[in-house]
Scaffold this active site. Structure first.
Site, PDB file in Angstrom:
ATOM      1  N   LYS A  19       0.844  -1.202   0.000  1.00 30.49           N
ATOM      2  CA  LYS A  19       0.000   0.000   0.000  1.00 30.49           C
ATOM      3  C   LYS A  19       0.884   1.258   0.000  1.00 30.49           C
ATOM      4  CE  LYS A  19      -4.040   1.513   2.739  1.00 30.49           C
ATOM      5  NZ  LYS A  19      -4.827   1.207   3.968  1.00 30.49           N
TER       6      LYS A  19
ATOM      7  N   SER B 297      -9.583   0.683   3.004  1.00 32.27           N
ATOM      8  CA  SER B 297      -8.757   1.586   2.246  1.00 32.27           C
ATOM      9  C   SER B 297      -7.624   0.898   1.496  1.00 32.27           C
ATOM     10  CB  SER B 297      -8.172   2.642   3.180  1.00 32.27           C
ATOM     11  OG  SER B 297      -7.272   2.070   4.097  1.00 32.27           O
TER      12      SER B 297
ATOM     13  N   SER C 199      -9.787  -1.852   6.838  1.00 32.74           N
ATOM     14  CA  SER C 199      -9.086  -1.493   5.602  1.00 32.74           C
ATOM     15  C   SER C 199      -8.251  -2.598   4.986  1.00 32.74           C
ATOM     16  CB  SER C 199      -8.215  -0.259   5.851  1.00 32.74           C
ATOM     17  OG  SER C 199      -9.005   0.902   5.891  1.00 32.74           O
TER      18      SER C 199
END
Lengths: 539, 539
Positions: free
Chosen positions: A133, A208, A232
């Protein structure tokens, strides 16, 4: 004339474009049309990957390591296959913020040289392609955490977790997308736009860590690194048909993750893996924690990773949570739970119904602790960048009180949080429940722009209990998963959420389940999830 | 006319008086006169205790349990001996807030019955008399934490630690004094007044767990329970010639401790033992943690208590810290360190000099985190009670910024705290230092009203490192411990503190040392302290 933020966003998009290998990009004309919603098998058949490369990308991390150990595969072969797949995957669902082609291939060649010279693997993750990420910092690469105001921020070293995974032999191949503020259960920001779901491109890949959901769901990397403060890691894993672990806080090294509001310890963001098997989640965790990350990041708890024997069905009691008491799951999710229940029962797992223990109380504490300063910290960064604020950002910022908490109010909420945690744990013990099996969300992936109900995952964040996502291989079936005409919402949230359930919109979207364990029982929770998922996935 | 607070204070004093057994009180005329400063042997010779009872009270907790196990002593005999000693001790140094005569004797009789019936002990602390700091809550007894405003506060259950110790066989005999706000390194409040040092009644017994220092130093209980957020277990242990452990946070159960500002997690108050041997500190810890307190208090870390083999001298590297870089220790303390150094060297312990790592930086973070709201929480309670504010309360309240921190400022300090912890740990590792041997204070006990320099203990609170106090059996000797005429203070703090050092004032006051280990290495730190103290105390 372009606004200043647009130039900053453009700079980052250009970095992404420049990081691609043009030879691995399909011409627009060969890509599926916008009308083709399900693209999950497209990389297998598009012709960019050889059939051998397609096979390689379908292997789990454990299988890859095994085949590199026997010399059947080389790290360069593996890295190349996944990099190619990530290129086409990105063309399909827009999940990459930066490829690391050269660095990855160089590292893979080093690993191959080492293996040739010694006959040994560098470590337990030798040659495993990993995506990460964007807001997990990498040395000398911009780390903006989706804020255009932060597009000049360049970390001087890799995040600790990245260093440990690399030590273990992991090969970083790509960085992935996340939403503005990193607080949507979807994946859209002003720089890279929306990451969509490979099973149905009208739906979100989740958030996310949505880029990671797409990456692992499409087999563009064998392991992914996400972060989770409200779901997330788990939404992307659940929505894209893969596995994910929300580990207990203060076990995985968090140093070098960039998130606005650092130092707010009332609710901790955790970092952890997405993968295509439970065994891979365990491989990841063992590789990390065996390196004693607490020696560098002293806030971590020095708890070694325990290798537990597999559970036998009769050894565990599982509480099935059919409903969180606020918003009932949609019909396909209830069907997935019913299917799991009947298989688990047949297999001899002891099951009870789990009454959600005051989830409203938990959420009311949690929502005030996400942004105790009424998100002034985050708003200031957005304002500095000048970028437009996404409605889902506004949605999350509005969770708490409309004014900043005082310190004393924050302390009182910390006390309430601890009481809630202790009460929940006691209630599980009183009912003899070892693990809870529950939905990760009301249904499959939400339609883009509509993801507003975090409760099924976020409750385990306030409780700081480990939670594992596994795919059921069931999908939403509009023919079967109809709304009972007698359904009446119990409250405004339920009304709002059920309005979103139009079965046809979610056709083919995968259904996942969540296995939750007790605080710090991460290893046992993975073992329980392995047993449960094996039973649920058996024919 | 008395102020309202005086009536409340009087109510609590009356409870204390009513809790005494009048038969165990000496007439005023038989007590040492005010001019007799050293009263430490008075209980042995005063005639209230039989010679057998005197012997019993000199036994450690381990020895007591052993002798109750062989049937040589009964729990009632033991409890009676310690209760009597506590009565006379309290007449000497004013350390008790409430005796628990009846409850203790009843429990002791139960233990004796159990032993007679089964031949077994109830648990590892069978019959061990324990005293406990007042702000540790006890069921149905006022718990005011020294605030007159809280004198109506009556807990509905015992603190978790109390319950666990009682399960293990411990017998609670008395509750003990603490200062106003529980944030002095001395022990004075408006309700009970000053607890003084049994070795020199012009000096403090230490604080904030000063009642426990007196209790254990005078052998009025075999184990004591204190709390420590800046040195509050360690000053009393050091000043009164006993042993104390400041354990890593989130290991010992804290539930049921009453302290203003609960929920402020930036610096955690810990609870832990005082005793008359390291073996007793270990006995206490094992008895508590073996009961898995994290099952009830879920914020605790589920780390079992490890029984380690004893260290051999050559197995550890000890860094001696001669000076914290801000205020040098007084001559007697330096002499105690030199004595320790030469004995440890002879015994074969590897020694290095430990340069204090940026202690000023640590203190500057810490002092702002004690009262981030500029002590408004505490001030409001004092104001509600209407009681006069002690100068040492004002001193502590003034540590931080003159205005309340914002949430964002508090978060930033949390980040700085974590960085400092990691930097300190790394520096210890770089120098190969396993443990640090350092002063607990600049000298022996401070003169009453003058204790202002917390740094030698408080630094380990911000670092969250375990620290053990042990007595050296050396005392301040005005003939030897003179100030070098060439001494020049380096800064205003050093000037202020050294002014307080008038050797004659500290005659006979015991000198203790502090052994500090790494975060969560509580067991190893106790083993190191055991080895070091044995060497230092050997003839």
């Amino acid at each position: 004339m372009k606004a200043a933020w647009e130039w900053k966003a453009e700079k980052c998009r250009q970095i992404c474009k420049d990081s691609m290998n043009p030879e691995w990009l399909l011409p627009e004309s060969e890509l599926p049309g916008e009308g083709q919603l399900n693209v999950v098998t497209f990389p297998d058949t598009c012709g960019l990957l050889t059939s051998e490369q397609v096979k390689i990308t379908k292997l789990t991390a454990n299988e890859l390591v095994e085949q590199m150990h026997t010399g059947k595969l080389s790290a360069v072969e593996v890295t190349t296959a996944f990099l190619k797949r990530a290129h086409v995957g990105n063309q399909l669902v827009n999940f990459v913020t930066e490829f690391m082609v050269e660095e990855a291939l160089d590292r893979a060649a080093e690993l191959d040289d080492y293996f040739k010279a010694t006959g040994k693997l560098v470590g337990p993750l030798h040659g495993v392609p990993i995506s990460v990420k964007e807001h997990v910092g990498l040395k000398n690469r911009i780390c903006h955490a989706s804020y255009v105001a932060w597009t000049d921020h360049i970390p001087k070293e890799d995040a600790l977790l990245v260093r440990l995974l690399r030590n273990a032999g992991g090969v970083f191949i790509a960085r992935t997308n996340q939403p503005q503020s990193i607080m949507h259960m979807e994946c859209n920001n002003i720089i890279y736009g929306e990451t969509v779901n490979p099973y149905n491109r009208n739906l979100t890949a989740g958030g996310s860590s949505g880029g990671e959901g797409a990456s692992i769901g499409l087999h563009c990397a064998a392991l992914g690194i996400g972060t989770d403060i409200g779901g997330s890691i788990r939404y992307p894993a659940a929505f894209c048909g893969s596995y994910g672990l929300r580990i207990t806080a203060l076990r995985n090294p968090y140093k070098g993750v960039f998130l606005a509001g650092g130092g707010n310890e009332s609710i901790r963001c955790v970092i952890g893996p997405l993968a295509n098997s439970i065994a891979d989640l365990k491989l990841f965790q063992k590789a990390v924690i065996d390196q004693k990350p607490w020696e560098e990041e002293t806030s971590l708890i020095p708890l070694p990773w325990k290798e537990l024997p597999s559970f036998k069905p009769e050894q565990i009691t599982v509480g099935i949570m059919w409903d969180d008491g606020i918003v009932r799951p949609f019909p396909p999710m209830t069907r997935a739970l019913q299917n799991a229940k009947s298989k688990l029962e047949s297999a001899g797992v002891k099951l009870v119904n789990w009454e959600p223990y005051e989830h409203r109380r938990g959420w009311d504490i949690l929502r005030c602790l996400y942004f105790p300063d009424t998100a002034n910290t985050q708003k200031a960064i957005l304002e500095e960048g000048g970028e437009p604020v996404h409605p889902l950002t506004e949605w999350a910022f509005a969770y708490g009180k409309p004014r900043s908490l005082s310190l004393a109010e924050n302390w009182e909420l910390n006390v309430q949080r601890e009481e809630y945690r202790a009460d929940y744990h006691r209630t599980m013990n009183e009912h003899g429940v070892d693990f809870i099996l529950c939905p990760p969300y009301t249904g499959a992936a939400s339609e883009i722009g509509t993801g507003q109900y975090w409760h099924y995952t976020a409750i385990w964040n306030i409780l700081d209990q480990p939670a594992v996502i596994f795919p059921t291989r069931l999908v939403t079936d509009p023919q079967v998963d109809k709304v009972d005409p007698s359904f009446r919402p119990r409250n405004p949230e339920e009304k709002r959420e059920w309005k979103k359930y139009v079965p046809e919109k979610f056709a083919n979207a995968p259904l996942a389940l969540q296995v939750v364990g007790k605080h710090f029982q991460d290893e046992a929770t993975l073992e329980a999830a392995e047993l449960i998922s094996k039973i649920v996935l058996a024919d």
